[in-house]
Each structure stands twice: as C-alpha cells, then as structure tokens.
Design an enzyme around this catalytic site. Structure first.
Site, PDB file in Angstrom:
ATOM      1  N   GLY A  19       0.775  -1.242   0.000  1.00  0.00           N
ATOM      2  CA  GLY A  19       0.000   0.000   0.000  1.00  0.00           C
ATOM      3  C   GLY A  19       0.804   1.287   0.000  1.00  0.00           C
ATOM      4  O   GLY A  19       0.315   2.313   0.476  1.00  0.00           O
ATOM      5  N   ASN A  21       1.504   3.120  -2.604  1.00  0.00           N
ATOM      6  CA  ASN A  21       0.803   4.090  -3.469  1.00  0.00           C
ATOM      7  C   ASN A  21      -0.431   4.646  -2.771  1.00  0.00           C
ATOM      8  O   ASN A  21      -0.734   5.837  -2.896  1.00  0.00           O
ATOM      9  CB  ASN A  21       0.444   3.452  -4.807  1.00  0.00           C
ATOM     10  N   HIS A 120       1.127   1.108 -13.016  1.00  0.00           N
ATOM     11  CA  HIS A 120       1.899  -0.063 -13.445  1.00  0.00           C
ATOM     12  C   HIS A 120       3.379   0.331 -13.540  1.00  0.00           C
ATOM     13  O   HIS A 120       3.699   1.391 -14.091  1.00  0.00           O
ATOM     14  CB  HIS A 120       1.378  -0.541 -14.811  1.00  0.00           C
ATOM     15  N   GLN A 184       8.815   7.538  -8.424  1.00  0.00           N
ATOM     16  CA  GLN A 184       8.030   8.255  -9.445  1.00  0.00           C
ATOM     17  C   GLN A 184       6.548   7.892  -9.360  1.00  0.00           C
ATOM     18  O   GLN A 184       5.667   8.728  -9.585  1.00  0.00           O
ATOM     19  CB  GLN A 184       8.563   7.932 -10.852  1.00  0.00           C
ATOM     20  N   GLU A 185       6.256   6.617  -9.038  1.00  0.00           N
ATOM     21  CA  GLU A 185       4.847   6.213  -8.890  1.00  0.00           C
ATOM     22  C   GLU A 185       4.154   7.105  -7.870  1.00  0.00           C
ATOM     23  O   GLU A 185       3.014   7.539  -8.066  1.00  0.00           O
ATOM     24  CB  GLU A 185       4.755   4.749  -8.421  1.00  0.00           C
TER      25      GLU A 185
HETATM   26  C1  GRF Z   1       3.479  -0.926  -7.557  1.00  0.00           C
HETATM   27  O1  GRF Z   1       4.757  -1.121  -8.097  1.00  0.00           O
HETATM   28  C2  GRF Z   1       2.459  -0.724  -8.641  1.00  0.00           C
HETATM   29  O2  GRF Z   1       2.978  -0.077  -9.753  1.00  0.00           O
HETATM   30  C3  GRF Z   1       2.078  -2.149  -8.982  1.00  0.00           C
HETATM   31  O3  GRF Z   1       2.089  -2.836  -7.758  1.00  0.00           O
HETATM   32  C4  GRF Z   1       2.963  -2.183  -6.852  1.00  0.00           C
HETATM   33  C5  GRF Z   1       2.144  -1.845  -5.658  1.00  0.00           C
HETATM   34  O4  GRF Z   1       2.926  -1.284  -4.634  1.00  0.00           O
HETATM   35  N1  GRF Z   1       0.801  -2.195  -9.662  1.00  0.00           N
HETATM   36  P1  GRF Z   1       2.219  -0.663  -3.362  1.00  0.00           P
HETATM   37  O5  GRF Z   1       1.326  -1.759  -2.774  1.00  0.00           O
HETATM   38  O6  GRF Z   1       1.439   0.530  -3.797  1.00  0.00           O
HETATM   39  O7  GRF Z   1       3.339  -0.327  -2.433  1.00  0.00           O
END
Ligand code: GRF
Length: 213
Positions: A19, A21, A120, A184-185
C-alpha cells in the site's frame, strides 16, 4: 467525462499488498495537493498492509473475501458485483487500483469506464503483467518507468494518463530498479487523481488529453 465539481471527489482504493501508493495518495490529500476524499480502502487480502495504513488514517477499510466466490463459473464477476455494491453504496466517483493483484472483470470496468485508474511499474505498452522490472533489465532497456492509465478489460492496456521515466543502470537489480520507479509512482498517481478531480482529463479513444497542460 468528469466535470468541474464543488464537493471533494469520492475515491475508493483497491489494494492487495503493502500500500505505498495508497499512502502517497493519502499524504497528497492530507497535504491539500489532491482534492479528494478516500471513502473506502478495499482489499482481497485480509492481512494487506494497505488496510492497516487505512485504519491508521481513520479511513474505512474493508476486506472482501474472495473464497466464497472461488470455484463458481462466474466467480470473478460475482466478486466484482460484490465490490460494485460497496462502491455504489459509497457513491464512489473514482476507483484506484494500487497494487491490486486481481484481474477486474467487465462488471467493474463497464460501471467505472474512464473512472478507474491503475498504476503499473513500466512504460506501457512495454512490459504489461508481472515481474516487469526484471524483464526490462533482461531486455537490455536503458529506460523504464511507470504508467497511470485508465482500466479497460485488457490487462494494463487502457488509455495512458501519465508516465514517468527513470534510467536503468548497468548494476541494477529488479529490486533497485523497482525502488527507483516507485519514487516516481508516488508522484504521478496523486497527480493523476488531482487532474481527474479538476475535471481536466479528456478521453478520446486511446488518447487522454490533459486540459490546460
Ligand atoms: C506498484 O509497483 C504498482 O505499480 C504495482 O504494484 C505495486 C504496488 O505497490 N501495480 P504498493 O502496494 O502501492 O506499495
């Protein structure tokens, strides 16, 4: 698609794992950088750290157990119908997949067409699916990155909203590259949410135009 709005955008986050993100989006909202309200954090994994993060911030968290649906011919759709019920009950405007390790079916995709995003860790359309940092290194790519896109029925195939690129270094491992991409995400996902909240994303076919960009 989305129009200018007075009340905060009502967001649900679907997550299966750590989690980070979700955390970036919570932080952006709390800092006033994304005008949205998280009204549900939902997971298909009971012990997902994402649910714990939600609880820490006083956000409604919900585990929807996939087990009762497993083995049914329409199990995946039935699971998504259960999710849809929760989303509709909570008047959710925007659904965010954030490390949600389950393929979403037409049930959710159609109900939330151009209102469901995914992040992604590759520069799509290169490397959809899993283990993508390893694949990018093995391919000898010089650049990788991350993509926020709207969700369609094809896995990692929907219209691209924002991308960020990072270099791939000679001594990178999948882990070091994933860490560089993740930074970057955490920037582009909250940014995409804010653009949606401002009603600035316009979808025409495969193209997403950002009004005023
Ligand atoms: C991230 O790398 C996202 O791009 C991919 O799954 C991962 C999730 O990470 N879809 P988190 O659970 O948000 O730390």
């Amino acid at each position: 698609m989305s129009s200018k709005r007075e009340t905060p955008l009502r967001v649900a986050v679907l997550a299966s794992g750590r989690g980070s993100n979700l955390q970036a989006i919570i932080d952006a909202i709390e800092a006033g950088q994304a005008k949205a309200k998280i009204v549900a954090v939902i997971s298909n994994k009971k012990d997902a750290a994402a649910l714990e993060r939600a609880r820490k911030h006083g956000l409604p968290d919900l585990f929807v157990d996939p087990k009762p649906f497993a083995g049914r011919p329409d199990g995946r759709e039935a699971y998504d119908r259960a999710l849809l019920e929760v989303l509709e009950k909570n008047d959710v405007d925007l659904v965010l997949l954030a490390g949600y390790m389950k393929i979403v079916t037409a049930v959710l995709v159609n109900a939330y067409a151009n209102r469901m995003m995914n992040i992604h860790p590759s520069l799509l359309p290169a490397f959809p699916g899993l283990d993508v940092q390893k694949k990018a290194i093995e391919w000898g790519c010089k650049l990788s990155g991350c993509t926020v896109h709207f969700v369609t029925e094809g896995v990692d195939e929907g219209p691209i909203i924002i991308q960020a690129a990072v270099p791939i270094l000679d001594n990178d491992t999948p882990e070091t590259l994933a860490a560089r991409i993740l930074v970057q995400e955490h920037k582009i996902y909250p940014c995409a949410v804010q653009l949606f909240a401002e009603g600035r994303l316009r979808v025409e076919g495969r193209h997403v135009f950002i009004d005023g960009a």
